[in-house]
Design a protein around this motif. Sequence first.
Motif, PDB file in Angstrom:
ATOM      1  N   UNK A 173      -7.340  -1.689   0.811  1.00 41.54           N
ATOM      2  CA  UNK A 173      -6.774  -2.700  -0.087  1.00 41.54           C
ATOM      3  C   UNK A 173      -5.917  -2.089  -1.198  1.00 41.54           C
ATOM      4  N   UNK A 174      -5.415  -0.893  -0.983  1.00 37.50           N
ATOM      5  CA  UNK A 174      -4.564  -0.267  -1.989  1.00 37.50           C
ATOM      6  C   UNK A 174      -3.153  -0.839  -1.939  1.00 37.50           C
ATOM      7  N   UNK A 175      -2.431  -0.831  -3.064  1.00 36.36           N
ATOM      8  CA  UNK A 175      -1.055  -1.341  -3.078  1.00 36.36           C
ATOM      9  C   UNK A 175      -0.154  -0.548  -2.133  1.00 36.36           C
ATOM     10  N   UNK A 176       0.771  -1.239  -1.463  1.00 38.03           N
ATOM     11  CA  UNK A 176       1.691  -0.529  -0.576  1.00 38.03           C
ATOM     12  C   UNK A 176       3.092  -0.469  -1.189  1.00 38.03           C
ATOM     13  N   UNK A 177       4.084  -0.135  -0.384  1.00 36.91           N
ATOM     14  CA  UNK A 177       5.434   0.102  -0.892  1.00 36.91           C
ATOM     15  C   UNK A 177       6.068  -1.121  -1.550  1.00 36.91           C
TER      16      UNK A 177
END
Length: 230
Positions: A173-177
């Motif tokens: 669930x980490x932020x992506x580009x």
Amino acid sequence: MAVYGIADLHLDSTGDKPMDIFGNNWVSHQDKIFNNWRNIVSEDDIVLIAGDISWALRLSEAYADLMKIEKLPGNKVITRGNHDYWWSTKSKLEGLGFKTIHFLHNDSFLYNSIVICGARGWASKDSDEFDSQDEKIFSREINRLDLSLSSIKDDSFEKIVMLHYPPFNTENKSPNEFVDIMKKYNVTKCVYGHLHGEGHKLVVEGNIEGIDFHCIACDYINFTPKEIIR
């Protein structure tokens, strides 16, 4: 003026795509959405509709569903979802002649001191079966979001981004580009949809890296437009 958000209306004027196959909460979901909308949205409000608007395959077939939205209170800003096969060129969309609907298409929409930007987004790179074709679409959607945000010439406006896909990786669930692009342009809020049923376990909300995130998939918000700004 308030800003609301809702996604995944999945309208179907033909009656060929009943959504209640996904659960009893989807029974008469269109009536729920429209009744709740009329109860809370005023004519000078903005409603962000983040994709999966209509099951129609062609623009001419989507017209009836879009007209239903046109007649609802408020100003609507719409971006494309993965099921919006009817989506067309900017000129053809604008050629429909709607007065209360703005289609985001590599551009932005200014209303008072708020700028709405967005793109469809795409599945995260750690999704199952993500392949080289997905990589091309992902990169294209990144560019579209950059184009939308770069169209703003006054940095004093508050910036809201609307995506259809969540801008987070699946595994952790980490932020992506997509979040990197938002940070580049000092975006303050982001809304997204796409996640239904079991997919709700992937919802990420709250203030992350200085941006307020809201999931507005209609079954996640009980088929009621969610207030984003008052």
